[in-house]
Scaffold this active site. Structure first.
Site, short mmCIF file in Angstrom:
data_model
loop_
_atom_site.label_atom_id
_atom_site.label_comp_id
_atom_site.label_asym_id
_atom_site.label_seq_id
_atom_site.Cartn_x
_atom_site.Cartn_y
_atom_site.Cartn_z
N ASN A 17 0.83 -1.21 0.00
CA ASN A 17 0.00 0.00 0.00
C ASN A 17 0.86 1.25 0.00
O ASN A 17 0.49 2.27 -0.59
CB ASN A 17 -0.95 0.00 1.20
CG ASN A 17 -2.30 -0.61 0.85
OD1 ASN A 17 -2.94 -0.21 -0.11
ND2 ASN A 17 -2.72 -1.59 1.63
N ARG A 68 6.53 4.07 24.73
CA ARG A 68 6.49 5.54 24.59
C ARG A 68 7.82 6.08 24.08
O ARG A 68 7.84 7.04 23.30
CB ARG A 68 6.08 6.18 25.92
CG ARG A 68 4.67 5.81 26.33
CD ARG A 68 4.21 6.54 27.57
NE ARG A 68 2.96 5.99 28.08
CZ ARG A 68 1.76 6.28 27.58
NH1 ARG A 68 1.65 7.12 26.57
NH2 ARG A 68 0.67 5.73 28.10
N MET A 92 2.11 -2.71 11.94
CA MET A 92 1.53 -3.73 12.81
C MET A 92 1.79 -3.47 14.30
O MET A 92 2.04 -4.38 15.08
CB MET A 92 2.07 -5.11 12.43
CG MET A 92 1.81 -5.48 10.98
SD MET A 92 0.05 -5.40 10.53
CE MET A 92 -0.58 -6.78 11.46
N LEU A 95 -0.89 1.99 18.16
CA LEU A 95 -0.31 3.26 18.61
C LEU A 95 -1.04 3.76 19.86
O LEU A 95 -2.25 3.57 20.00
CB LEU A 95 -0.41 4.29 17.50
CG LEU A 95 0.38 3.94 16.23
CD1 LEU A 95 -0.05 4.83 15.06
CD2 LEU A 95 1.88 4.07 16.47
N HIS A 111 -8.04 -0.42 6.02
CA HIS A 111 -8.39 -1.65 6.74
C HIS A 111 -9.11 -2.59 5.79
O HIS A 111 -10.01 -2.16 5.04
CB HIS A 111 -9.29 -1.32 7.94
CG HIS A 111 -9.66 -2.52 8.76
ND1 HIS A 111 -8.76 -3.13 9.60
CD2 HIS A 111 -10.81 -3.22 8.85
CE1 HIS A 111 -9.36 -4.16 10.19
NE2 HIS A 111 -10.59 -4.24 9.74
N ASP A 147 -9.52 0.84 14.65
CA ASP A 147 -10.35 0.74 13.43
C ASP A 147 -11.71 1.42 13.61
O ASP A 147 -12.74 0.91 13.13
CB ASP A 147 -10.55 -0.72 13.03
CG ASP A 147 -9.23 -1.44 12.75
OD1 ASP A 147 -8.30 -0.78 12.27
OD2 ASP A 147 -9.15 -2.65 13.02
N ALA A 175 -8.20 -3.47 -4.52
CA ALA A 175 -9.11 -2.37 -4.18
C ALA A 175 -8.45 -1.38 -3.23
O ALA A 175 -8.62 -0.15 -3.36
CB ALA A 175 -10.39 -2.93 -3.57
N GLU A 176 -7.71 -1.89 -2.25
CA GLU A 176 -7.00 -1.00 -1.32
C GLU A 176 -6.05 -0.07 -2.06
O GLU A 176 -5.99 1.14 -1.79
CB GLU A 176 -6.20 -1.84 -0.31
CG GLU A 176 -7.04 -2.61 0.68
CD GLU A 176 -6.18 -3.41 1.64
OE1 GLU A 176 -5.08 -2.94 2.00
OE2 GLU A 176 -6.59 -4.52 2.02
#
Length: 317
Positions: A17, A68, A92, A95, A111, A147, A175-176
């Site tokens: 991507n 952190r 992956m 956050l 997603h 998400d 499609a992404e």
């Protein structure tokens, strides 16, 4: 051509991507450019692709590091690159809310499901198990909840007889690649669009008590009904090339201090005098909470006492 908006992309693996975003950015009319590809995995093959294409890279393994501390270093690298937006492309790591808050409204993710269906992992297996007629993908703004951010775009992908999770995933990935670049381009363009910026100011200004809008000197102007004005939106006023909010300040000292502290963002608006400040909205990183605070303060400076007394009484409860 207008200056392109700089974007950083975070990956953990092959970065397909990321590659789609990068190659889309080579189109002459694309409003963004990829200025950094960063990863928590120094072995990620997407880093090699980015470097071969002349894009700066940053890699810092997270193993053995405090979360952190790792995010602080990552954030510093992103900001040093000049990026105004962050695109997650197979990153992956979840956050922290603090990291996400630092890029509020300027971090996006793709997603592999039609959200709100199937957050998290194994989306294709879950769609097949449910007997769905379609899988698909969603591009959304990133929030602290997994998400769950506002949806920017979706593409449905038909599930065919005999599909496996792997065959469905392969089509969804196509499609992404198509959807992500279009949504990112639309998002960064919106951040400097006069129509969008004026609309954001309007929604906040008219939410204030007894506020109304008129057109004054070709500018949207907000004031108390039948009363004084507390804000204007300047859109290339007198050919200055700026989209800015004009609000009241206490006087020349505050005006000068604001300009000295951040001359790229604040300026003295022509024809308005020492009691007003211009706040640029078209820099691509507008803090809309700060804009709301400026509008409320400016409104209070011109509102009649009966209005401010009512607000103060309500706030006391």
């Amino acid at each position: 051509m207008a200056q392109r908006t700089p974007v950083a992309v975070l990956i953990s693996g092959s970065g397909t991507n990321m590659a789609a975003l990068l190659y889309a950015s080579r189109a002459a009319d694309c409003p963004y450019e990829i200025v950094l590809v960063a990863s928590n995995n120094p072995a990620a093959s997407g880093l090699k692709l980015a470097a071969a294409e002349g894009v700066a890279t940053f890699a810092l393994p997270h193993k053995g590091m405090d979360r952190r501390d790792h995010e602080t270093a990552l954030d510093a690298a992103i900001r040093k690159s000049g990026a105004r937006y962050v695109a997650l492309a197979g990153y992956m790591r979840i956050l922290t809310p603090e990291f996400v808050a630092g890029w509020d409204g300027r971090m996006v993710n793709v997603h592999p499901s039609l959200l709100p269906k199937y957050t998290g992992l194994h989306t294709h297996e879950r769609a097949l198990e449910a007997g769905d007629g379609h899988g698909g993908c969603t591009v959304h703004l990133v929030t602290a909840q997994l998400d769950d951010g506002p949806v920017l775009g979706q593409t449905a992908v038909a599930i065919q007889r005999g599909d496996t999770a792997e065959t469905l995933a392969a089509r969804v990935l196509i499609a992404e690649h198509q959807l992500y670049s279009r949504c990112l381009a639309a998002l960064v363009s919106r951040a400097t669009s006069p129509e969008h910026l004026i609309g954001e100011v309007r929604s906040r200004a008219l939410a204030l008590p007894e506020a109304d809008e008129v057109l004054s000197h070709g500018m949207p102007c907000f004031g108390i009904i039948k009363g004084k004005k507390f804000a204007y939106v300047s859109n290339d006023h007198h050919g200055d090339g700026k989209v800015a909010l004009l609000v009241k300040v206490s006087g020349p000292d505050e005006q000068a201090q604001l300009i000295e502290n951040d001359p790229a963002r604040y300026y003295r608006p022509a024809y308005f005098g020492d009691g007003w400040i211009g706040l640029r909205l078209d820099l691509g990183d507008t803090d809309w909470d700060a804009v709301g605070s400026w509008l409320a303060r400016s409104w209070r400076s011109v509102a009649p006492r009966k209005l401010t007394s009512l607000i103060d009484a309500a706030d006391a409860f």
